[in-house]
Structures are given as C-alpha cells and as structure tokens.
Design a protein around this motif. Structure first.
Motif, PDB file in Angstrom:
ATOM      1  N   ALA A 282      37.412  38.012   8.318  1.00 11.34           N
ATOM      2  CA  ALA A 282      37.295  36.544   8.661  1.00 11.34           C
ATOM      3  C   ALA A 282      38.371  35.929   9.496  1.00 11.34           C
ATOM      4  CB  ALA A 282      36.905  35.630   7.364  1.00 11.34           C
ATOM      5  N   ASP A 283      37.854  35.505  10.566  1.00  5.33           N
ATOM      6  CA  ASP A 283      38.995  35.203  11.516  1.00  5.33           C
ATOM      7  C   ASP A 283      38.596  34.403  12.680  1.00  5.33           C
ATOM      8  OD1 ASP A 283      41.603  35.049  12.837  1.00  5.33           O
ATOM      9  OD2 ASP A 283      41.736  37.461  13.431  1.00  5.33           O
ATOM     10  N   THR A 284      39.259  34.125  13.479  1.00  9.08           N
ATOM     11  CA  THR A 284      38.727  32.931  14.656  1.00  9.08           C
ATOM     12  C   THR A 284      38.440  33.654  15.948  1.00  9.08           C
ATOM     13  OG1 THR A 284      41.170  32.530  15.422  1.00  9.08           O
ATOM     14  CG2 THR A 284      40.023  31.317  13.821  1.00  9.08           C
ATOM     15  N   ILE A 285      37.887  33.309  16.834  1.00  5.44           N
ATOM     16  CA  ILE A 285      37.349  34.101  17.863  1.00  5.44           C
ATOM     17  C   ILE A 285      36.915  33.154  19.133  1.00  5.44           C
ATOM     18  CG2 ILE A 285      34.473  33.937  17.467  1.00  5.44           C
ATOM     19  CD1 ILE A 285      34.749  36.969  18.520  1.00  5.44           C
ATOM     20  N   SER A 286      37.156  33.408  20.247  1.00  9.03           N
ATOM     21  CA  SER A 286      36.995  32.942  21.552  1.00  9.03           C
ATOM     22  C   SER A 286      36.544  33.843  22.474  1.00  9.03           C
ATOM     23  CB  SER A 286      37.980  31.990  21.991  1.00  9.03           C
ATOM     24  OG  SER A 286      37.739  31.195  23.196  1.00  9.03           O
ATOM     25  N   LEU A 287      35.270  34.196  22.854  1.00  6.39           N
ATOM     26  CA  LEU A 287      34.892  35.090  23.738  1.00  6.39           C
ATOM     27  C   LEU A 287      35.071  34.863  24.914  1.00  6.39           C
ATOM     28  CD1 LEU A 287      33.464  38.039  23.587  1.00  6.39           C
ATOM     29  CD2 LEU A 287      31.344  36.870  23.676  1.00  6.39           C
ATOM     30  N   TYR A 288      34.598  33.584  25.540  1.00  5.75           N
ATOM     31  CA  TYR A 288      34.700  33.250  26.858  1.00  5.75           C
ATOM     32  C   TYR A 288      35.593  31.938  27.064  1.00  5.75           C
ATOM     33  CZ  TYR A 288      30.845  36.460  27.364  1.00  5.75           C
ATOM     34  OH  TYR A 288      29.907  37.646  27.333  1.00  5.75           O
ATOM     35  N   PRO A 289      36.223  31.651  28.127  1.00  8.67           N
ATOM     36  CA  PRO A 289      36.948  30.641  28.416  1.00  8.67           C
ATOM     37  C   PRO A 289      35.931  29.290  28.381  1.00  8.67           C
ATOM     38  CG  PRO A 289      37.665  32.184  30.054  1.00  8.67           C
ATOM     39  CD  PRO A 289      36.336  32.769  29.394  1.00  8.67           C
ATOM     40  N   ALA A 290      36.652  28.274  27.858  1.00 11.55           N
ATOM     41  CA  ALA A 290      35.694  26.888  27.876  1.00 11.55           C
ATOM     42  C   ALA A 290      35.148  26.372  29.183  1.00 11.55           C
ATOM     43  CB  ALA A 290      36.766  25.719  27.215  1.00 11.55           C
ATOM     44  N   GLU A 291      35.827  26.808  30.383  1.00 13.05           N
ATOM     45  CA  GLU A 291      35.387  26.484  31.520  1.00 13.05           C
ATOM     46  C   GLU A 291      34.029  26.864  31.902  1.00 13.05           C
ATOM     47  OE1 GLU A 291      37.899  29.324  34.542  1.00 13.05           O
ATOM     48  OE2 GLU A 291      38.503  27.217  34.298  1.00 13.05           O
ATOM     49  N   LEU A 292      33.743  28.162  31.432  1.00 12.08           N
ATOM     50  CA  LEU A 292      32.552  28.982  31.745  1.00 12.08           C
ATOM     51  C   LEU A 292      31.356  28.334  31.062  1.00 12.08           C
ATOM     52  CD1 LEU A 292      33.855  32.604  31.698  1.00 12.08           C
ATOM     53  CD2 LEU A 292      33.546  31.096  33.607  1.00 12.08           C
TER      54      LEU A 292
ATOM     55  N   PHE B  93      20.629  31.934  31.260  1.00  9.65           N
ATOM     56  CA  PHE B  93      21.769  31.916  30.326  1.00  9.65           C
ATOM     57  C   PHE B  93      21.867  33.154  29.237  1.00  9.65           C
ATOM     58  CE2 PHE B  93      18.160  29.497  28.368  1.00  9.65           C
ATOM     59  CZ  PHE B  93      18.356  30.086  27.202  1.00  9.65           C
ATOM     60  N   LEU B  94      22.914  33.186  28.631  1.00  9.08           N
ATOM     61  CA  LEU B  94      23.001  34.348  27.683  1.00  9.08           C
ATOM     62  C   LEU B  94      23.327  33.805  26.177  1.00  9.08           C
ATOM     63  CD1 LEU B  94      25.567  36.554  29.441  1.00  9.08           C
ATOM     64  CD2 LEU B  94      23.166  36.629  29.786  1.00  9.08           C
ATOM     65  N   THR B  95      22.885  34.380  25.084  1.00  9.21           N
ATOM     66  CA  THR B  95      23.205  34.044  23.808  1.00  9.21           C
ATOM     67  C   THR B  95      23.681  35.029  22.880  1.00  9.21           C
ATOM     68  OG1 THR B  95      21.039  34.705  22.960  1.00  9.21           O
ATOM     69  CG2 THR B  95      21.028  32.545  23.900  1.00  9.21           C
ATOM     70  N   GLY B  96      24.312  34.664  22.030  1.00  9.49           N
ATOM     71  CA  GLY B  96      24.988  35.734  21.272  1.00  9.49           C
ATOM     72  C   GLY B  96      25.647  34.990  20.173  1.00  9.49           C
ATOM     73  N   THR B  97      26.049  35.875  18.981  1.00 10.17           N
ATOM     74  CA  THR B  97      26.745  35.152  17.727  1.00 10.17           C
ATOM     75  C   THR B  97      28.341  34.709  18.372  1.00 10.17           C
ATOM     76  OG1 THR B  97      25.619  36.469  15.999  1.00 10.17           O
ATOM     77  CG2 THR B  97      27.987  35.321  15.621  1.00 10.17           C
ATOM     78  N   ALA B  98      28.759  35.202  19.061  1.00 11.56           N
ATOM     79  CA  ALA B  98      30.206  35.130  19.440  1.00 11.56           C
ATOM     80  C   ALA B  98      30.152  34.118  20.699  1.00 11.56           C
ATOM     81  CB  ALA B  98      31.121  36.183  19.895  1.00 11.56           C
ATOM     82  N   ALA B  99      29.124  34.514  21.567  1.00 15.12           N
ATOM     83  CA  ALA B  99      28.941  33.821  23.043  1.00 15.12           C
ATOM     84  C   ALA B  99      28.461  32.308  22.831  1.00 15.12           C
ATOM     85  CB  ALA B  99      28.337  34.518  23.698  1.00 15.12           C
ATOM     86  N   GLU B 100      27.531  32.218  21.534  1.00 18.53           N
ATOM     87  CA  GLU B 100      26.604  31.027  21.270  1.00 18.53           C
ATOM     88  C   GLU B 100      25.732  31.153  22.638  1.00 18.53           C
ATOM     89  OE1 GLU B 100      29.243  28.059  18.650  1.00 18.53           O
ATOM     90  OE2 GLU B 100      30.057  28.267  20.860  1.00 18.53           O
ATOM     91  N   VAL B 101      25.675  29.866  23.333  1.00 20.73           N
ATOM     92  CA  VAL B 101      24.785  29.741  24.427  1.00 20.73           C
ATOM     93  C   VAL B 101      25.599  29.599  25.730  1.00 20.73           C
ATOM     94  CG1 VAL B 101      22.739  28.583  25.770  1.00 20.73           C
ATOM     95  CG2 VAL B 101      22.935  28.853  23.211  1.00 20.73           C
ATOM     96  N   ILE B 102      25.565  30.411  26.859  1.00 18.08           N
ATOM     97  CA  ILE B 102      26.607  30.105  27.809  1.00 18.08           C
ATOM     98  C   ILE B 102      25.760  30.291  29.179  1.00 18.08           C
ATOM     99  CG2 ILE B 102      27.301  32.634  27.578  1.00 18.08           C
ATOM    100  CD1 ILE B 102      30.149  31.742  28.666  1.00 18.08           C
ATOM    101  N   PRO B 103      25.841  29.625  30.215  1.00 15.91           N
ATOM    102  CA  PRO B 103      24.859  29.585  31.247  1.00 15.91           C
ATOM    103  C   PRO B 103      25.611  30.700  32.133  1.00 15.91           C
ATOM    104  CG  PRO B 103      26.457  27.507  31.407  1.00 15.91           C
ATOM    105  CD  PRO B 103      26.829  28.180  30.026  1.00 15.91           C
ATOM    106  N   VAL B 104      24.515  31.300  33.137  1.00 16.88           N
ATOM    107  CA  VAL B 104      24.917  32.347  34.094  1.00 16.88           C
ATOM    108  C   VAL B 104      24.460  31.467  35.512  1.00 16.88           C
ATOM    109  CG1 VAL B 104      24.421  34.452  35.084  1.00 16.88           C
ATOM    110  CG2 VAL B 104      24.832  34.268  32.793  1.00 16.88           C
ATOM    111  N   VAL B 105      25.531  31.293  36.608  1.00 13.79           N
ATOM    112  CA  VAL B 105      24.982  30.738  37.807  1.00 13.79           C
ATOM    113  C   VAL B 105      24.830  31.716  38.767  1.00 13.79           C
ATOM    114  CG1 VAL B 105      25.805  28.380  36.810  1.00 13.79           C
ATOM    115  CG2 VAL B 105      27.433  30.013  37.926  1.00 13.79           C
ATOM    116  N   GLY B 106      25.192  32.956  38.651  1.00 17.32           N
ATOM    117  CA  GLY B 106      25.233  34.104  39.628  1.00 17.32           C
ATOM    118  C   GLY B 106      24.985  35.395  38.986  1.00 17.32           C
ATOM    119  N   VAL B 107      24.380  36.205  39.839  1.00 20.15           N
ATOM    120  CA  VAL B 107      24.241  37.788  39.452  1.00 20.15           C
ATOM    121  C   VAL B 107      24.244  38.366  40.498  1.00 20.15           C
ATOM    122  CG1 VAL B 107      22.444  39.178  38.237  1.00 20.15           C
ATOM    123  CG2 VAL B 107      22.751  36.958  37.493  1.00 20.15           C
ATOM    124  N   ASP B 108      24.799  39.287  40.723  1.00 27.44           N
ATOM    125  CA  ASP B 108      24.998  40.331  41.846  1.00 27.44           C
ATOM    126  C   ASP B 108      25.330  39.642  43.178  1.00 27.44           C
ATOM    127  OD1 ASP B 108      24.793  42.537  39.888  1.00 27.44           O
ATOM    128  OD2 ASP B 108      22.615  42.646  40.244  1.00 27.44           O
ATOM    129  N   GLY B 109      26.034  38.551  43.177  1.00 24.98           N
ATOM    130  CA  GLY B 109      26.266  37.732  44.442  1.00 24.98           C
ATOM    131  C   GLY B 109      25.194  36.917  44.832  1.00 24.98           C
TER     132      GLY B 109
END
Length: 287
Positions: A114-124, A242-258
């Motif tokens: 049991a620990d803390t986690i931050s998968l992606y920076p808050a700005e993303l 957007f992507l979902t995951g236990t660590a990621a939660e819900v995070i938007p994607v605004v670009g894929v492969d350029g």
C-alpha cells in the motif's frame, strides 16, 4: 512502510520472497492494482473477483479465501495510514525448481503493498495527451489471454518502451488482426457522434475494473455505450478519445500518431465522465 506477506506485516526491507519463486523466475502469478480514496478501498470486491478468476485461469490454487484476501488488503491499507493511494496485490506461484513444472512449486506467496501513486502529470488531465501506436502487438489471446492479469507484463513493457522512445506517455497496442486493443496500461474509449465506443474483450483487452465502472457511469448519464471492433482509422477520426485505468483513472487523449483528435482539446463527454468518476470515488455517486 509495512508490507503484508503471507499473513504478517513486515517492514519493506524484510518483505522478501525466495529467488526460486516462480513469480520471479517466470512471471508465474497474478496481481491487481487497486485504488484507495478517502481511506476506503475502491471497488475492492470487483478486483478480488478478477484476481481469483485470473488465478483459476492459470491453475494457481489460492492459499486463502476471498474474504481473507479482502481483509489482508484492508489491514495493509490501515497499517500504512493510506487515505488516498494505491494497492498492489500480488500472488505468486511460490518456490519451486529451475523448471516449468508447477507440481514442483509450493507455498504461493500473498503480497500486499500500500503506497501512493501518480501515473501521469496533473497537466495532462487538463490538457490531454499525445500518444502513439506501437508496433508491438498485444499477445494473441489463444497464446496468453490478456484477460488474465498475470505477472508477465513483458508484452506491455516492450510497447511502453516504444512510447517512451517516441516521447509519448502511452501507446496504443493493436491485436493480431490489426484492430485496436488497448494501451500498455489502460483501456481505450472513443466518442463518435455522441456514442461511447470501446473494443470488446474478445479484441484482446483486459476487462478493466475502471473500464466497466466508466461504462456504467456513461449509461447512467444517458450515453449510448457500444463495444465494437475498432481500427486506427476510427481513432483518428473520433470526436474524443480517453483512457481509463486504476492508476490512470480517466485521462483525455488529444492526439494520436500526429493526428489531432476532435478540436485538440478534452471533449465534453470525456470531461463529464471524468467528473462523474471523481464523484464516484468520493462516494457522491453509486453504480
């Protein structure tokens, strides 16, 4: 930090397993990543159920009952005073010989961290992220089912290396047919014409606990949810992603492969579901 190992809470320096453990030697074991919000373990029942299903699929006989496993997680969280954090629950096959025969293994190891986690920076989470498609494909489901959350994550790691080398935080993985499966550590969703689309489990994806929760939240919000086969073209022309995951939660994607997704900003459906998910974690919404 106190780590749970086979019924005992030990200082992390003493939390060890044998070098002959098949979890180390062969990635032979299963695990779950679980979140803690406000001191409560989030969707623990669903995680425990999936853990035992993964174990059954690889013929790993669990040494304790689901109720005891649940208690072990809660005990470890409480012992470490975790209010908002992350739990890694691991069960290995146990020690054995330098060979593949599971009959020569014994004493499966139950480990709870049991620990803390931050998968992606808050700005993303506010601006969205740019990702790529990896050349490494998802494991063929007839070889190793991606629905088993096993300790063997080399397939995902190789794709993650590609993302890192490209300067991207994540990568989409295709399946053996060339269809979109999932990302290296997250499930993928698209929004097109107001509908929420995601690959079905038979596309070679992990049936994510957060994935299922977000689908139910969307249905509760009146959004049509469809599990459909997706190609890269569908991703490129989506209104939102957007992507979902236990660590990621819900995070938007605004670009894929350029290619810019939508208008290059997190979309309204993504933002609404992210807010609903946050409310769910705080106990303000139920599934």
């Amino acid at each position: 930090m106190q780590v749970y190992v086979n019924g005992a809470l030990l200082p992390k320096e003493q939390a060890v397993v044998s070098v002959f453990d098949h979890g180390l030697l062969y990635g032979d074991g299963v695990f779950e990543g679980i979140r803690v919000y406000g001191g409560k373990v989030f969707l623990l029942g669903e995680h425990i159920e999936r853990l035992y299903e993964s174990a059954r699929a690889i013929r790993l006989v669990m040494p304790i009952s689901p109720a005891e496993m649940t208690a072990a997680v809660e005990k470890t969280v409480a012992a470490n005073g975790i209010r908002d954090g992350y739990v890694r629950l691991v069960v290995t096959r146990g020690s054995g010989s330098l060979g593949l025969d599971i009959r020569k293994t014994s004493d499966p190891q139950v480990i709870v961290i049991a620990d803390t986690i931050s998968l992606y920076p808050a700005e993303l989470y506010e601006k969205g992220m740019q990702i790529i498609t990896a050349s490494t494909i998802r494991n063929h489901p007839a070889a190793l089912s991606p629905r088993i959350k096993s300790l063997n994550y080399l397939n995902n790691i190789l794709a993650k290396i590609e993302a890192t080398d490209a300067g991207a935080p994540e990568a989409i993985m295709l399946n053996h047919k060339g269809d979109v499966a999932e990302c290296t550590g997250d499930n993928l969703f698209l929004v097109k014409k107001g509908e929420l689309l995601t690959p079905p489990v038979d596309s070679g994806v992990l049936d994510g606990v957060t994935r299922r929760a977000v689908m139910r939240l969307a249905e509760g919000a009146g959004v049509t949810v469809r599990e459909v086969t997706l190609q890269r073209h569908d991703v490129y022309v989506a209104d939102e992603c957007f992507l979902t995951g236990t660590a990621a939660e819900v995070i938007p994607v605004v670009g894929v492969d350029g290619r810019m997704i939508g208008d290059g900003k997190p979309g309204p459906v993504t933002q609404d579901l992210r807010q609903r998910f946050q409310r769910l974690t705080r106990g303000e919404l139920t599934l």
